[in-house]
Design an enzyme around this catalytic site. Sequence first.
Site, PDB file in Angstrom:
ATOM      1  N   ARG A  65      35.992 115.287  71.832  1.00 56.28           N
ATOM      2  CA  ARG A  65      36.392 114.654  72.002  1.00 56.28           C
ATOM      3  C   ARG A  65      37.166 114.026  70.366  1.00 56.28           C
ATOM      4  O   ARG A  65      38.585 113.365  70.447  1.00 56.28           O
ATOM      5  CB  ARG A  65      34.868 114.322  72.470  1.00 56.28           C
ATOM      6  N   LYS A  83      25.343 100.384  73.717  1.00 58.66           N
ATOM      7  CA  LYS A  83      26.929  99.538  73.741  1.00 58.66           C
ATOM      8  C   LYS A  83      26.858  99.264  75.198  1.00 58.66           C
ATOM      9  O   LYS A  83      26.362  99.043  76.206  1.00 58.66           O
ATOM     10  CB  LYS A  83      27.489 101.107  73.606  1.00 58.66           C
ATOM     11  N   MET A 132      35.019  90.166  97.173  1.00 55.55           N
ATOM     12  CA  MET A 132      35.119  90.639  96.218  1.00 55.55           C
ATOM     13  C   MET A 132      34.116  90.319  95.501  1.00 55.55           C
ATOM     14  O   MET A 132      33.166  90.299  94.686  1.00 55.55           O
ATOM     15  CB  MET A 132      36.515  89.836  94.945  1.00 55.55           C
ATOM     16  N   TYR A 142      36.812  91.373 106.199  1.00 55.97           N
ATOM     17  CA  TYR A 142      38.232  91.879 106.316  1.00 55.97           C
ATOM     18  C   TYR A 142      38.856  92.641 107.200  1.00 55.97           C
ATOM     19  O   TYR A 142      37.834  93.504 107.668  1.00 55.97           O
ATOM     20  CB  TYR A 142      38.728  92.184 105.299  1.00 55.97           C
TER      21      TYR A 142
END
Length: 349
Positions: free
Chosen positions: A127, A37, A304, A258
């Site tokens: 759950r 998954k 990023m 930054y």
Amino acid sequence: MSLITLDSENFRHNLDLFTTHVNNISNNKAKVCMVLKDNAYGHGLEEMSELAAKANIKEVFVKNFLEAKGIAHKFENVTFFYGLPQAKIDNIYTTIHSLQDIEKIESVLHDVSGLKVELKVNIGMNRNGIEPKDIAKCIDSLLKKKVVLVGVFGHNGYGDSDDEIEFNLEIKRFNEVKDEVAYISKKIGFKLPRFHSFNTACTLRASRYEDDLVRIGMGLYGYATPMHKLSSKLKPVLKLYANKISTKLLHKGDKVGYDGVTKIKDTCEVSTYDIGYGDGLYRTNGNRILLLPNGNEVLPISSMDCFTTYGSSECICVMDDALSVANSFDTIPYEVLTRLSSFIPRKII
Ligand SMILES: *Cc1c(COP(=O)(O)O)cnc(C)c1O
């Protein structure tokens, strides 16, 4: 270009370890099945399913129908845990979590006869999954619609827990579920479905297992909690590499990135590399330290699409052990790995 490598030998090693262990704890030769998954835990669904199929794994689990559809041709069967099927495909099994699910499926497929499903039962995590008391009713409504029940499973949520009592209680609850399903199957006359309830942690913890298969995710990718004896023998499958964008010679007092959070102390070379938080790497902001395998720091604040570190090599290993990254960010390897962008190329080595 950044790159993820997948070590096929380490994967085989992990699989052998689980196969041997499961043979030792299971009288009825439970099968080792793989959980693929979430893009195979960030490793790449396509590549990991290729490795799994080559290693003779025949039954696998994914999150949704789309993932299942992409790999079903490689396996005997694929179960998807969540969501609705978009088509009736013989070797794709849908998970049923509640009595209402079958109506939801009918709204998509119209005719559900012949659809193969696995029934998820709540054995203590609270759950998802149907309650054990509703099993008879649920099976009855599935059979009335000619849905084929191929499996019944639980998810023991205490494999990593200090709470041995709850771990055993969930096993006991699942055994009761199995007894009831066996009774109904005999009474009404349908084929006994397969049963399963253990993930990586439960499998490594257990000294006995009586179900038909184990659903191993993280263990096959090379990680498990240190509390289990075999964990230290597992080998990580994934390594993450980044390539250099540029190198600069900086001097004392120069600032990097930054807000100039990193201040250079001595003349040095720094380079930027082409992975950032947009690719799934954790963002360093000065509060937590992320070290590369070569021991150098990812200098805050990372960006990023890139990060900066000391040195000038063309290509750099960003991660060879997701556990050390997880420890730096107070999380678990699952989160570190599943964040990795599916856009990063994967290569089996
Ligand atoms: C993710 C998942 C697993 C695999 O868990 P691991 O800890 O990665 O082995 C097994 N069963 C279910 C239902 C899951 O959602």
